[in-house]
Design an enzyme around this catalytic site. Structure first.
Site, PDB file in Angstrom:
ATOM      1  N   ASP A  37       0.807  -1.226  -0.050  1.00 32.05           N
ATOM      2  CA  ASP A  37      -0.272  -0.147   0.028  1.00 32.05           C
ATOM      3  C   ASP A  37       0.897   1.188   0.036  1.00 32.05           C
ATOM      4  O   ASP A  37       2.048   0.972   0.345  1.00 32.05           O
ATOM      5  CB  ASP A  37      -0.894  -0.047   1.282  1.00 32.05           C
ATOM      6  CG  ASP A  37      -2.063   0.962   1.243  1.00 32.05           C
ATOM      7  OD1 ASP A  37      -3.029   0.435   0.536  1.00 32.05           O
ATOM      8  OD2 ASP A  37      -1.760   2.099   1.804  1.00 32.05           O
ATOM      9  N   ARG A  42      -0.376   1.015   6.791  1.00 36.00           N
ATOM     10  CA  ARG A  42      -1.791   0.264   6.341  1.00 36.00           C
ATOM     11  C   ARG A  42      -1.667  -1.215   5.979  1.00 36.00           C
ATOM     12  O   ARG A  42      -2.477  -2.228   6.597  1.00 36.00           O
ATOM     13  CB  ARG A  42      -2.621   0.959   5.454  1.00 36.00           C
ATOM     14  CG  ARG A  42      -3.933   0.707   5.110  1.00 36.00           C
ATOM     15  CD  ARG A  42      -4.449   1.428   4.176  1.00 36.00           C
ATOM     16  NE  ARG A  42      -5.803   1.307   4.052  1.00 36.00           N
ATOM     17  CZ  ARG A  42      -6.836   1.920   2.986  1.00 36.00           C
ATOM     18  NH1 ARG A  42      -6.187   2.534   1.914  1.00 36.00           N
ATOM     19  NH2 ARG A  42      -8.015   1.507   3.157  1.00 36.00           N
ATOM     20  N   VAL A 125     -11.676  -1.422 -15.189  1.00 36.45           N
ATOM     21  CA  VAL A 125     -10.666  -2.368 -15.390  1.00 36.45           C
ATOM     22  C   VAL A 125     -10.341  -3.007 -16.743  1.00 36.45           C
ATOM     23  O   VAL A 125      -9.287  -3.375 -16.875  1.00 36.45           O
ATOM     24  CB  VAL A 125     -11.375  -3.656 -14.674  1.00 36.45           C
ATOM     25  CG1 VAL A 125     -12.641  -4.299 -15.419  1.00 36.45           C
ATOM     26  CG2 VAL A 125     -10.571  -4.815 -14.261  1.00 36.45           C
ATOM     27  N   SER A 152     -21.079 -11.912 -14.268  1.00 33.17           N
ATOM     28  CA  SER A 152     -21.536 -13.032 -14.647  1.00 33.17           C
ATOM     29  C   SER A 152     -22.084 -13.709 -13.364  1.00 33.17           C
ATOM     30  O   SER A 152     -23.116 -14.259 -13.092  1.00 33.17           O
ATOM     31  CB  SER A 152     -20.519 -13.865 -15.272  1.00 33.17           C
ATOM     32  OG  SER A 152     -20.166 -13.249 -16.490  1.00 33.17           O
ATOM     33  N   SER A 153     -21.473 -13.564 -12.284  1.00 30.81           N
ATOM     34  CA  SER A 153     -21.832 -14.144 -10.924  1.00 30.81           C
ATOM     35  C   SER A 153     -23.229 -13.555 -10.560  1.00 30.81           C
ATOM     36  O   SER A 153     -23.972 -14.163 -10.060  1.00 30.81           O
ATOM     37  CB  SER A 153     -20.943 -13.823  -9.898  1.00 30.81           C
ATOM     38  OG  SER A 153     -21.201 -14.224  -8.881  1.00 30.81           O
ATOM     39  N   ARG A 154     -23.241 -11.894 -10.782  1.00 28.71           N
ATOM     40  CA  ARG A 154     -24.541 -11.365 -10.374  1.00 28.71           C
ATOM     41  C   ARG A 154     -25.573 -11.951 -11.072  1.00 28.71           C
ATOM     42  O   ARG A 154     -26.782 -12.069 -10.746  1.00 28.71           O
ATOM     43  CB  ARG A 154     -24.366  -9.924 -10.417  1.00 28.71           C
ATOM     44  CG  ARG A 154     -23.472  -9.390  -9.465  1.00 28.71           C
ATOM     45  CD  ARG A 154     -22.882  -7.911  -9.777  1.00 28.71           C
ATOM     46  NE  ARG A 154     -21.979  -7.436  -8.692  1.00 28.71           N
ATOM     47  CZ  ARG A 154     -21.177  -6.223  -8.813  1.00 28.71           C
ATOM     48  NH1 ARG A 154     -20.935  -5.893 -10.050  1.00 28.71           N
ATOM     49  NH2 ARG A 154     -20.486  -5.860  -7.969  1.00 28.71           N
ATOM     50  N   HIS A 178     -16.715  -3.957 -18.549  1.00 27.62           N
ATOM     51  CA  HIS A 178     -17.324  -3.985 -17.177  1.00 27.62           C
ATOM     52  C   HIS A 178     -17.832  -2.511 -16.905  1.00 27.62           C
ATOM     53  O   HIS A 178     -17.049  -1.690 -16.225  1.00 27.62           O
ATOM     54  CB  HIS A 178     -16.493  -4.512 -16.071  1.00 27.62           C
ATOM     55  CG  HIS A 178     -16.687  -4.311 -14.658  1.00 27.62           C
ATOM     56  ND1 HIS A 178     -17.719  -5.102 -14.216  1.00 27.62           N
ATOM     57  CD2 HIS A 178     -16.231  -3.624 -13.519  1.00 27.62           C
ATOM     58  CE1 HIS A 178     -17.945  -4.876 -12.647  1.00 27.62           C
ATOM     59  NE2 HIS A 178     -16.946  -4.022 -12.609  1.00 27.62           N
ATOM     60  N   THR A 233     -17.988  -1.670  -3.239  1.00 32.04           N
ATOM     61  CA  THR A 233     -18.378  -3.092  -3.091  1.00 32.04           C
ATOM     62  C   THR A 233     -16.962  -4.107  -2.950  1.00 32.04           C
ATOM     63  O   THR A 233     -15.952  -3.550  -3.840  1.00 32.04           O
ATOM     64  CB  THR A 233     -18.903  -3.377  -4.632  1.00 32.04           C
ATOM     65  OG1 THR A 233     -17.774  -2.989  -5.666  1.00 32.04           O
ATOM     66  CG2 THR A 233     -19.977  -2.746  -5.012  1.00 32.04           C
TER      67      THR A 233
END
Length: 320
Positions: A37, A42, A125, A152-154, A178, A233
């Site tokens: 990071d 962190r 992305v 696709s999962s959604r 996306h 998310t």
């Protein structure tokens, strides 16, 4: 007996990066995870927190903090660091900020001698994946974006609610960007191997309420619904990153919808978009070219043009 330690670096120790690491720790996907990071403290804090999970998991994963220069020995580097859109913005609206961050990260990693596989989740992305490919100089099969894997999962989750079945019994893909121009290839969506369009035709009364356009819209907007309610998310995309990484390290040859560089596939050149691909130890073994119908082909082409326009606005070169 010789052993091969499976090492993964995660760049970005925020919600997505830490969710990815947590998923990988609990699934025992790799032997070592290095958290990186801009704020070293962190990364160190996340590494310490994750290391305290080990008494409750099946195997021990070594988790520690590191820097870009430490990535040389990594098998996979996961990029989650990026810019978050503000209310009212799209993923494409953060492109300029994402470009600055990505250039710094890739230059630092490649300068250290990294020669593994990049897996990218930072938005937008598809364009960021293209940037990483160009800047890293790595072959296209070793630069993979999460793309439409999460979309696709959604889609499968939404359809599982409608048909009262396990989401894993649904097979189908959201394709393209996306983002706002993604679409569902309904001609290739199946439930238990049976095309959904045939199911709806045979059971018209039972599924007369089913609006495929509405489901496609909900698939596209699912991330924004989450984002507007809680500001991020991360569980879903974190799991998607872990899923792709597991397929790489275990050489699973699993078919996943990812952001991939297209060089002639689907009639598209020099662009990155979400398509199903066979994922294994070398990265992308092969891209699957679905036989899209005319309407879907037009949508895919239009989506690629949006990604291409974003790419054309950038000044890309390999790091020196």
């Amino acid at each position: 007996m010789k052993s091969k330690t499976r090492k993964v670096a995660i760049v970005g120790s925020g919600m997505v990066g830490s969710s990815c690491a947590y998923s990988m720790v609990n699934q025992s996907i790799c032997d070592e995870i290095m958290m990186i990071d801009r704020t070293y403290d962190r990364a160190m804090a996340q590494a310490l927190d994750l290391s305290h999970c080990m008494d409750f998991t099946g195997t021990r994963t070594k988790v520690y903090a590191g820097t870009y220069s430490d990535c040389a020995g990594m098998d996979v580097v996961i990029l989650t660091a990026g810019a978050n859109p503000q209310p009212g913005q799209t993923r494409l609206d953060v492109l300029d900020a994402a470009a600055v961050i990505t250039k710094e990260i890739v230059a630092g990693i490649m300068a250290g001698g990294f020669d593994g596989i990049f897996v990218i989740a930072a938005n937008p992305v598809d364009i960021v994946t293209y940037m990483v490919w160009k800047m890293s100089g790595l072959p296209r099969h070793r630069v993979i974006g999460t793309g439409t894997s999460i979309d696709s999962s959604r889609l499968k989750t939404l359809l599982s609610d409608v048909f009262s079945i396990d989401p894993r019994s649904v097979n189908g893909y959201a394709l393209g960007e996306h983002g706002e121009s993604q679409f569902v290839a309904w001609s290739h969506v199946t439930i238990g191997g049976k095309p959904i369009l045939h199911i709806m035709e045979q059971h018209r009364e039972r599924f007369s309420h089913l609006d495929l356009d509405d489901i496609a819209r909900k698939t596209k907007d699912a991330g924004w619904e989450i984002f507007t309610r809680k500001g991020s998310t991360h569980f879903g995309i974190g799991s998607a990153l872990a899923y792709i990484t597991r397929a790489i390290l275990n050489d699973e040859n699993k078919i996943i919808a990812v952001s991939a560089i297209l060089e002639g596939e689907y009639g598209q050149e020099d662009v990155c978009a979400g398509v199903p691909a066979i994922i294994g130890r070398s990265g992308i073994h092969e891209l699957l070219e679905l036989n899209l119908n005319k309407e879907e082909s037009v949508k895919f082409g239009a989506s690629c043009e949006i990604v291409r326009s974003g790419i054309s606005s950038l000044s890309l070169s390999n790091p020196e």
